[in-house]
Structure formats: C-alpha cells, structure tokens
Write a protein that holds these residues in place. Structure first.
Motif, mmCIF file in Angstrom:
data_model
loop_
_atom_site.group_PDB
_atom_site.id
_atom_site.type_symbol
_atom_site.label_atom_id
_atom_site.label_comp_id
_atom_site.label_asym_id
_atom_site.label_seq_id
_atom_site.Cartn_x
_atom_site.Cartn_y
_atom_site.Cartn_z
ATOM 1 N N ALA A 1 0.835 -1.212 0.000
ATOM 2 C CA ALA A 1 0.000 0.000 0.000
ATOM 3 C C ALA A 1 0.867 1.258 0.000
ATOM 4 O O ALA A 1 1.938 1.274 0.615
ATOM 5 C CB ALA A 1 -0.915 -0.025 1.207
ATOM 6 N N PRO A 2 0.420 2.341 -0.670
ATOM 7 C CA PRO A 2 -0.775 2.424 -1.517
ATOM 8 C C PRO A 2 -0.545 1.699 -2.848
ATOM 9 O O PRO A 2 0.577 1.635 -3.341
ATOM 10 C CB PRO A 2 -0.947 3.934 -1.722
ATOM 11 C CG PRO A 2 0.452 4.482 -1.629
ATOM 12 C CD PRO A 2 1.153 3.611 -0.612
ATOM 13 N N TYR A 3 -1.608 1.188 -3.426
ATOM 14 C CA TYR A 3 -1.513 0.346 -4.605
ATOM 15 C C TYR A 3 -1.486 1.202 -5.869
ATOM 16 O O TYR A 3 -2.443 1.916 -6.171
ATOM 17 C CB TYR A 3 -2.686 -0.635 -4.627
ATOM 18 C CG TYR A 3 -2.853 -1.320 -3.289
ATOM 19 C CD1 TYR A 3 -1.835 -2.133 -2.775
ATOM 20 C CD2 TYR A 3 -3.998 -1.124 -2.518
ATOM 21 C CE1 TYR A 3 -1.967 -2.732 -1.527
ATOM 22 C CE2 TYR A 3 -4.130 -1.730 -1.276
ATOM 23 C CZ TYR A 3 -3.117 -2.529 -0.776
ATOM 24 O OH TYR A 3 -3.239 -3.120 0.457
ATOM 25 N N GLY A 4 -0.372 1.115 -6.588
ATOM 26 C CA GLY A 4 -0.170 1.953 -7.757
ATOM 27 C C GLY A 4 -0.930 1.481 -8.979
ATOM 28 O O GLY A 4 -1.376 0.326 -9.053
ATOM 29 N N PRO A 5 -1.070 2.340 -9.980
ATOM 30 C CA PRO A 5 -1.831 2.005 -11.190
ATOM 31 C C PRO A 5 -1.242 0.824 -11.971
ATOM 32 O O PRO A 5 -1.987 0.041 -12.549
ATOM 33 C CB PRO A 5 -1.808 3.294 -12.014
ATOM 34 C CG PRO A 5 -0.689 4.102 -11.455
ATOM 35 C CD PRO A 5 -0.597 3.737 -10.015
ATOM 36 N N LEU B 1 -8.346 -3.695 -3.397
ATOM 37 C CA LEU B 1 -7.070 -3.063 -3.738
ATOM 38 C C LEU B 1 -7.310 -1.744 -4.470
ATOM 39 O O LEU B 1 -6.646 -0.735 -4.193
ATOM 40 C CB LEU B 1 -6.231 -4.010 -4.603
ATOM 41 C CG LEU B 1 -5.704 -5.281 -3.923
ATOM 42 C CD1 LEU B 1 -5.149 -6.251 -4.961
ATOM 43 C CD2 LEU B 1 -4.631 -4.948 -2.892
ATOM 44 N N ARG B 2 -8.251 -1.743 -5.410
ATOM 45 C CA ARG B 2 -8.552 -0.513 -6.145
ATOM 46 C C ARG B 2 -9.118 0.563 -5.231
ATOM 47 O O ARG B 2 -8.916 1.758 -5.465
ATOM 48 C CB ARG B 2 -9.542 -0.830 -7.268
ATOM 49 C CG ARG B 2 -8.901 -1.545 -8.458
ATOM 50 C CD ARG B 2 -9.925 -2.014 -9.466
ATOM 51 N NE ARG B 2 -9.290 -2.508 -10.698
ATOM 52 C CZ ARG B 2 -9.871 -3.322 -11.567
ATOM 53 N NH1 ARG B 2 -11.123 -3.729 -11.356
ATOM 54 N NH2 ARG B 2 -9.220 -3.726 -12.639
ATOM 55 N N ALA B 3 -9.816 0.139 -4.186
ATOM 56 C CA ALA B 3 -10.382 1.092 -3.227
ATOM 57 C C ALA B 3 -9.357 1.525 -2.189
ATOM 58 O O ALA B 3 -9.682 2.319 -1.298
ATOM 59 C CB ALA B 3 -11.589 0.456 -2.530
ATOM 60 N N GLN B 4 -8.136 0.997 -2.300
ATOM 61 C CA GLN B 4 -7.066 1.293 -1.337
ATOM 62 C C GLN B 4 -7.465 0.887 0.085
ATOM 63 O O GLN B 4 -7.070 1.514 1.068
ATOM 64 C CB GLN B 4 -6.687 2.787 -1.389
ATOM 65 C CG GLN B 4 -6.247 3.285 -2.750
ATOM 66 C CD GLN B 4 -4.935 2.626 -3.228
ATOM 67 O OE1 GLN B 4 -4.078 2.282 -2.428
ATOM 68 N NE2 GLN B 4 -4.810 2.461 -4.547
#
Length: 220
Positions: free
Chosen positions: A100-104, A190-193
């Motif tokens: 985290a944070p999950y990058g693009p 993951l997309r929602a962090q």
C-alpha cells in the motif's frame, strides 16, 4: 536468454508438469523409480532437462533422491502442503500491507491476470487459470518490495504447489468459478485502497485453496 536456453527451460517445464500430473493421477504411485535415461528417451531430450525437472520436484517434496538409489516418487504430502499454505497466507497478507498504496501499474497487471483467469474458467482451461492465478499472487508479493518475501515465495515452488492444490480441487469436482469471484473481490478492495479489506480477501482466497488438503477430503 538464447533460443537454445529458452527451449530447454520450456522443455523442462513441460516435463515437470507431465510428471506432476502422473504422480497426482496415480500413474506413478509412491515408490516408483524415475530413471533419467528412460525419461530422456520418452521425451526425446538429453538428460539435462530431465535432471532439472526432477530437481524441482524434489524441492516440492513429490520425489526424493538418494545416492546409489536414484529418484523415487514420494507422492504428495498433504499435511506438509497445508502447513506451507499457512505460511503462504501470512506472507501474502503481509505483502498486501507493505504494498500500500496500490499503484496504477500493479492494479493494471492484476486486472489483466484476472481477466485471463475469468476467460480460462469460461473456456474450461484449468491450466491457463492456474498459470494466471500464480502470476497474480506472485505479483502481489513482488509489489511488497520485500526481496526476502519474494525469494521465499519462489523457493517454495508455488508453480508446482499451486498446481497440486488446484488440480486436487478439480479432482474433487469443485469448480474454479468461485475463485474468480474471490479474486474480483480482492482486486476491488485493492482498487479502493482498502488495506484491511484486501488483506482479508487474500486470506479468504488462499484459505479456500488450502481446503483442498483438509483431512478426509477426497483425493479424486
């Protein structure tokens, strides 16, 4: 990697996967001796890729090699498999926290693997599902930035262990479709962090796979 080296690696992987399949379906019961020369003739290769494939199987615990006695099938040690999955759950859960944070780029890579997994289930291509599922999870561990984690993940030969677990589930008549849903839920977190939610989802995925080795579950 040269074309010759690449061809050798691909041959080793094909031989390894064939031998894993034979061990799991009972073609090679426990105690069967695997002779390098005989296998080299069968696959029409030198003994080098046979030796490499057997070395990987020994690392996964499916075979054992003894001096002067050669290589013999041990069979799948399901108790050890359960224990190894407990370690994998802890390792991947911690990787999710560290990533985290999950990058693009990570999210894009995971999304691509998940789309391939979904397609594989719809086309009843279990091998493609297994390949992309393992890529998905290795990418998660890689994203932690912890080289020791990745080294441990690789050293436990999940390319083999994962295939054993998922093939065992298939042999038990269990569909892989629910696993796609579990991975979609994981990617959604993951997309929602959502670190906590993603951690819980990865634990749910691996716990579900580990159920293949529950006591009393049917091997076939």
């Amino acid at each position: 990697m040269s074309q010759v080296a690449l061809k050798r690696v691909c041959m080793r992987d094909r031989i390894r996967d064939t031998l894993v399949g034979r061990i799991l379906d009972g073609t090679y019961p426990a105690g069967t001796q695997l002779k390098e020369l005989y296998l080299a003739r069968e696959f029409d290769v030198s003994q080098a890729p046979i030796r490499e494939a057997l070395r990987e199987l020994e690392g996964s615990g499916l075979v054992s090699s003894e001096r002067f006695r050669g290589t013999r099938v041990r069979g799948a040690d399901f108790a050890e498999m359960r224990e190894s999955y407990e370690l994998r759950i802890m390792l991947e859960a911690r990787s999710v926290v560290l990533a985290a944070p999950y990058g693009p780029q990570l999210l894009e890579d995971l999304g691509e693997y998940l789309r391939s997994m979904d397609t594989a289930v719809k086309t009843d291509d279990s091998e493609s599902y297994i390949d992309n599922s393992l890529r998905f999870h290795r990418r998660l561990v890689e994203s932690s930035g912890n080289r020791t984690f990745l080294g441990v993940w690789d050293s436990l030969l999940w390319d083999i262990r994962g295939r054993i677990a998922l093939r065992r589930l298939a042999d038990q008549g269990k569909s892989l479709k629910p696993f796609v849903s579990l991975h979609k839920a994981l990617l959604g977190r993951l997309r929602a962090q959502d670190v906590q939610g993603a951690t819980e989802r990865v634990q749910a995925v691996l716990s579900r796979v580990n159920s293949a080795f529950d006591e009393g579950s049917s091997a076939r």
